[in-house]
Design a protein around this motif. Structure first.
Motif, short mmCIF file in Angstrom:
data_model
loop_
_atom_site.label_atom_id
_atom_site.label_comp_id
_atom_site.label_asym_id
_atom_site.label_seq_id
_atom_site.Cartn_x
_atom_site.Cartn_y
_atom_site.Cartn_z
N LEU A 67 30.30 4.38 69.52
CA LEU A 67 29.13 5.21 69.84
C LEU A 67 29.29 6.58 69.20
N GLU A 68 30.53 7.10 69.22
CA GLU A 68 30.74 8.42 68.60
C GLU A 68 30.45 8.35 67.10
N ARG A 69 30.93 7.26 66.47
CA ARG A 69 30.71 7.12 65.01
C ARG A 69 29.22 7.02 64.70
N LEU A 70 28.46 6.37 65.59
CA LEU A 70 27.03 6.13 65.32
C LEU A 70 26.23 7.43 65.39
N PHE A 79 17.09 2.46 61.86
CA PHE A 79 17.89 1.24 61.75
C PHE A 79 18.54 1.13 60.38
N GLU A 80 17.81 1.47 59.32
CA GLU A 80 18.37 1.28 57.98
C GLU A 80 19.61 2.12 57.78
N GLN A 81 19.59 3.34 58.28
CA GLN A 81 20.76 4.23 58.13
C GLN A 81 21.97 3.62 58.87
N SER A 82 21.77 3.23 60.11
CA SER A 82 22.90 2.68 60.88
C SER A 82 23.33 1.33 60.33
N SER A 83 22.37 0.59 59.77
CA SER A 83 22.68 -0.73 59.24
C SER A 83 23.68 -0.64 58.09
N GLU A 84 23.57 0.43 57.29
CA GLU A 84 24.52 0.63 56.18
C GLU A 84 25.94 0.77 56.73
N ALA A 85 26.08 1.64 57.73
CA ALA A 85 27.42 1.88 58.32
C ALA A 85 27.96 0.59 58.93
N ASP A 138 18.69 -2.49 73.24
CA ASP A 138 19.24 -3.22 72.09
C ASP A 138 20.19 -2.38 71.25
N PHE A 139 19.77 -1.13 70.97
CA PHE A 139 20.58 -0.34 70.03
C PHE A 139 21.77 0.29 70.75
N PHE A 140 21.47 1.05 71.81
CA PHE A 140 22.57 1.71 72.54
C PHE A 140 23.50 0.66 73.16
N GLY A 141 22.93 -0.39 73.74
CA GLY A 141 23.73 -1.37 74.46
C GLY A 141 24.51 -2.32 73.57
N HIS A 142 23.86 -2.81 72.52
CA HIS A 142 24.47 -3.89 71.74
C HIS A 142 25.14 -3.46 70.44
#
Ligand code: HBI
Ligand code: FE
Length: 285
Positions: A67-70, A79-85, A138-142
């Motif tokens: 979560l810290e990294r995100l 979503f696209e930005q986080s999807s890369e990581a 979905d995002f925070f939880g999963h």
């Protein structure tokens, strides 16, 4: 009790909350991040801050580190930005979906290391409780747990297992496995019991309840026992299952489930509030 399956069927075409008019065969839509309003980003921040206060000492280490990294506390993530990581970390991608999607499509995404994330955010009056998964659930939880390579592999195997279960009429049993692990699972860390289930991590009340209340049972994870146990969709769980590690979850769910489905079809499912003779009820410290 396969709530999601029912809702997913109902949502086929009709569309519950989400807009299913502009979907493709995999039910993927554009997130349209620019369409979110300042009020929605503010609501996300309120939800995030509520959970951020609760997770120290309660969420598992993997969740807290990821979560810290995100770094998603300032507003609804793109979503696209986080999807890369995420892709760099474990080869998973995020796909935007209008809400619950049919089982087959859901499993097919997971089997291809794509995690479906709902695009809409709950209304302010749904701050404390929401029936269908929204972008916060979905995002925070999963999403944070998908940064863990072992859990990421388990989720892909789950997707493959789902496609198989549909052919073997094992869906309701497999859904219980998902419910009691990915959604409401607990993990025993050396420093104590912790949460990894998304349904708990995105909930305001259950994250405390599941670790501290004397009410619920906390039983060591055992695949057949989990697949046989009914669950509640609109109240805190009456039983939580505890794994020792994500490696255990991966290993214990690796075998072919066909014989388990056949055996469990001959037995009655167990109510959610049962402790079988000889079972250990792990107490939170
Ligand atoms: N669709 N978007 C979405 N998210 C889910 O978690 C989901 C779904 N469709 C079906 C489903 N879950 C369940 O039926 C499976 O977990 C068994
Ligand atoms: Fe979920």
């Amino acid at each position: 009790d396969d709530f999601f399956a029912t809702v997913a069927e109902k949502s086929e075409g009709a569309g519950l909350r989400g807009d299913y008019s502009k979907i493709d065969a995999q039910y993927v839509v554009a997130q349209d991040w620019d369409a979110y309003t300042p009020e929605q980003h503010a609501l996300w921040r309120r939800l995030y801050q509520r959970q951020a206060k609760l997770i120290p000492g309660r969420a598992c280490d993997v969740f807290i580190e990821s979560l810290e990294r995100l770094n998603i506390g300032d507003g609804i993530p793109n979503f696209e930005q986080s999807s890369e990581a995420l892709f760099k970390a474990t080869g998973w991608r995020l796909v935007a979906v209008p809400g619950l999607i049919p089982d087959y499509t859901f499993f097919e995404h997971l089997a291809n290391r794509r995690f479906p994330v709902t695009v809409w955010l709950r209304e302010p009056e749904e701050f404390d409780y929401i029936v269908e998964p929204d972008v916060f659930h979905d995002f925070f939880g999963h999403v944070p747990l998908l940064f863990n390579p072992i859990f990421a592999d388990h989720m892909q195997e789950y997707g493959k297992g789902g496609l198989k279960a549909m052919k073997l009429d094992g869906l309701s049993m497999l859904a219980r496995l998902y419910w009691y692990t990915v959604e409401f699972g607990l993990i025993q860390q050396p420093d104590g019991l912790r949460v990894y289930g998304a349904g708990i991590l995105s909930s305001g009340g259950e994250i405390e309840y599941c670790l501290s209340s004397p009410e619920p049972r906390r039983i060591p994870f055992e695949v057949e026992r989990v697949m046989r146990t009914l669950y509640k969709i609109d109240s805190y769980q009456e039983t939580y299952f505890v794994i020792d590690s994500f490696q255990q979850l991966f290993n214990d769910t690796a075998p072919d489930f066909t014989p388990i489905y056949q055996k469990l079809k001959t037995l009655d499912p167990l109510p959610a509030n049962l402790l079988l003779p000889g079972e250990v009820n792990l107490q939170a410290k």
